[in-house]
Write a protein that holds these residues in place. Sequence first.
Motif, PDB file in Angstrom:
ATOM      1  N   ASP A 184      -5.122  -0.257  10.757  1.00 59.92           N
ATOM      2  CA  ASP A 184      -4.960   1.178  10.555  1.00 59.92           C
ATOM      3  C   ASP A 184      -3.475   1.522  10.568  1.00 59.92           C
ATOM      4  N   GLY A 185      -3.030   2.213   9.526  1.00 62.28           N
ATOM      5  CA  GLY A 185      -1.618   2.572   9.428  1.00 62.28           C
ATOM      6  C   GLY A 185      -0.748   1.496   8.812  1.00 62.28           C
ATOM      7  N   ARG A 186      -1.334   0.393   8.433  1.00 59.02           N
ATOM      8  CA  ARG A 186      -0.591  -0.737   7.834  1.00 59.02           C
ATOM      9  C   ARG A 186      -1.212  -1.090   6.477  1.00 59.02           C
ATOM     10  N   ALA A 187      -1.167  -0.144   5.557  1.00 58.14           N
ATOM     11  CA  ALA A 187      -1.842  -0.307   4.265  1.00 58.14           C
ATOM     12  C   ALA A 187      -1.319  -1.494   3.465  1.00 58.14           C
ATOM     13  N   VAL A 188      -0.025  -1.698   3.433  1.00 59.27           N
ATOM     14  CA  VAL A 188       0.532  -2.797   2.645  1.00 59.27           C
ATOM     15  C   VAL A 188       0.104  -4.136   3.237  1.00 59.27           C
ATOM     16  N   THR A 189       0.120  -4.264   4.554  1.00 62.99           N
ATOM     17  CA  THR A 189      -0.334  -5.499   5.204  1.00 62.99           C
ATOM     18  C   THR A 189      -1.809  -5.741   4.917  1.00 62.99           C
ATOM     19  N   ALA A 190      -2.616  -4.685   4.996  1.00 65.51           N
ATOM     20  CA  ALA A 190      -4.042  -4.804   4.680  1.00 65.51           C
ATOM     21  C   ALA A 190      -4.230  -5.256   3.238  1.00 65.51           C
ATOM     22  N   LYS A 191      -3.407  -4.736   2.337  1.00 67.37           N
ATOM     23  CA  LYS A 191      -3.505  -5.109   0.925  1.00 67.37           C
ATOM     24  C   LYS A 191      -3.164  -6.574   0.724  1.00 67.37           C
ATOM     25  N   GLU A 247      -4.837   8.740   0.605  1.00 64.62           N
ATOM     26  CA  GLU A 247      -5.907   7.791   0.280  1.00 64.62           C
ATOM     27  C   GLU A 247      -6.092   7.645  -1.229  1.00 64.62           C
ATOM     28  N   VAL A 248      -5.993   8.740  -1.956  1.00 74.00           N
ATOM     29  CA  VAL A 248      -6.089   8.670  -3.417  1.00 74.00           C
ATOM     30  C   VAL A 248      -4.910   7.872  -3.972  1.00 74.00           C
ATOM     31  N   ALA A 249      -3.710   8.151  -3.477  1.00 76.06           N
ATOM     32  CA  ALA A 249      -2.520   7.422  -3.931  1.00 76.06           C
ATOM     33  C   ALA A 249      -2.640   5.934  -3.601  1.00 76.06           C
ATOM     34  N   ASP A 250      -3.138   5.603  -2.409  1.00 75.53           N
ATOM     35  CA  ASP A 250      -3.340   4.202  -2.032  1.00 75.53           C
ATOM     36  C   ASP A 250      -4.311   3.511  -2.986  1.00 75.53           C
ATOM     37  N   PHE A 251      -5.409   4.196  -3.295  1.00 76.06           N
ATOM     38  CA  PHE A 251      -6.421   3.597  -4.166  1.00 76.06           C
ATOM     39  C   PHE A 251      -5.871   3.393  -5.574  1.00 76.06           C
ATOM     40  N   ALA A 291      -2.677   3.278  -6.601  1.00 73.57           N
ATOM     41  CA  ALA A 291      -1.574   2.320  -6.623  1.00 73.57           C
ATOM     42  C   ALA A 291      -2.040   0.908  -6.296  1.00 73.57           C
ATOM     43  N   GLY A 292      -2.839   0.763  -5.239  1.00 74.94           N
ATOM     44  CA  GLY A 292      -3.232  -0.569  -4.786  1.00 74.94           C
ATOM     45  C   GLY A 292      -4.364  -1.184  -5.567  1.00 74.94           C
ATOM     46  N   GLN A 293      -5.388  -0.389  -5.866  1.00 78.14           N
ATOM     47  CA  GLN A 293      -6.600  -0.951  -6.456  1.00 78.14           C
ATOM     48  C   GLN A 293      -6.637  -0.859  -7.974  1.00 78.14           C
ATOM     49  N   ILE A 294      -5.897   0.038  -8.555  1.00 81.94           N
ATOM     50  CA  ILE A 294      -5.921   0.150 -10.017  1.00 81.94           C
ATOM     51  C   ILE A 294      -4.635  -0.415 -10.617  1.00 81.94           C
ATOM     52  N   ARG A 297       3.889   4.140  -1.197  1.00 79.47           N
ATOM     53  CA  ARG A 297       4.048   4.462   0.225  1.00 79.47           C
ATOM     54  C   ARG A 297       5.508   4.656   0.628  1.00 79.47           C
ATOM     55  N   HIS A 298       6.374   3.741   0.220  1.00 80.60           N
ATOM     56  CA  HIS A 298       7.719   3.697   0.791  1.00 80.60           C
ATOM     57  C   HIS A 298       8.831   4.248  -0.100  1.00 80.60           C
ATOM     58  N   VAL A 299       8.591   4.353  -1.398  1.00 83.71           N
ATOM     59  CA  VAL A 299       9.593   4.956  -2.278  1.00 83.71           C
ATOM     60  C   VAL A 299       9.217   6.412  -2.572  1.00 83.71           C
ATOM     61  N   LEU A 300       7.960   6.604  -2.977  1.00 81.86           N
ATOM     62  CA  LEU A 300       7.492   7.956  -3.280  1.00 81.86           C
ATOM     63  C   LEU A 300       7.055   8.713  -2.020  1.00 81.86           C
ATOM     64  N   ASP A 301       6.934   7.997  -0.898  1.00 85.57           N
ATOM     65  CA  ASP A 301       6.541   8.567   0.395  1.00 85.57           C
ATOM     66  C   ASP A 301       5.216   9.332   0.329  1.00 85.57           C
ATOM     67  N   LEU A 302       4.243   8.734  -0.373  1.00 87.98           N
ATOM     68  CA  LEU A 302       2.921   9.339  -0.480  1.00 87.98           C
ATOM     69  C   LEU A 302       2.062   8.902   0.706  1.00 87.98           C
ATOM     70  N   GLN A 303       2.443   9.376   1.882  1.00 89.99           N
ATOM     71  CA  GLN A 303       1.723   9.050   3.103  1.00 89.99           C
ATOM     72  C   GLN A 303       1.837  10.213   4.074  1.00 89.99           C
ATOM     73  N   VAL A 304       0.897  10.235   5.008  1.00 84.65           N
ATOM     74  CA  VAL A 304       0.905  11.256   6.056  1.00 84.65           C
ATOM     75  C   VAL A 304       2.164  11.038   6.889  1.00 84.65           C
TER      76      VAL A 304
END
Length: 174
Positions: free
Chosen positions: A52-59, A129-133, A135-138, A113-120
């Motif tokens: 939790d809170g480590r989206a890039v590591t989870a990816k 969550e939409v940005a994560d999906f 960026a990461g999944q599509i 996450r880290h350049v566009l800062d699309l995170q809480v």
Amino acid sequence: MTVVEATLARIPQPYRDKAIKHRELIKFLMVGGTTWVIDTAVFLLLKATVLDGRAVTAKVFAVLVATIVSYVLNREWSFRTRGGRERHHEAALFFLISGFGVAVYAAPLAISRHVLDLQVPGVSLLAQEVADFVAGQILGTLTGMAFRWWAFRRFVWPDQFVRRQPVPPPPPAD
């Protein structure tokens, strides 16, 4: 008749000829679809629990799990008509290229996450969550898959090692 031959027999002409011509790519995309589901499930599970809170590591972990499955499926199905290398050499090349692929897959999420800062707290949880999906999944999956298709055919299973198989005959006319 194999599953692939049965499926090809159901495709109307002229699409059947295209599918036969590009069957290796179609198989690769099917493996990619399967491993995308695995990647997505592992990513969402890890991100919601232990990472939790480590989206890039989870990816990165999700891509690693999916990559192991991808090697087995690609070796035994997508690129089964290619060979010529010793198995350990082939596996080493596959995982080396896949290591670069992890960076390609994770780059859009890291940028989000880290350049566009699309995170809480900069954006709402839903926007994050939409940005994560996306960026990461599509985006990550599309760029990573294109890179791996090129690299696998170029370095792991190159054209010089292709063992051609006969094209299945067209189905009998009814």
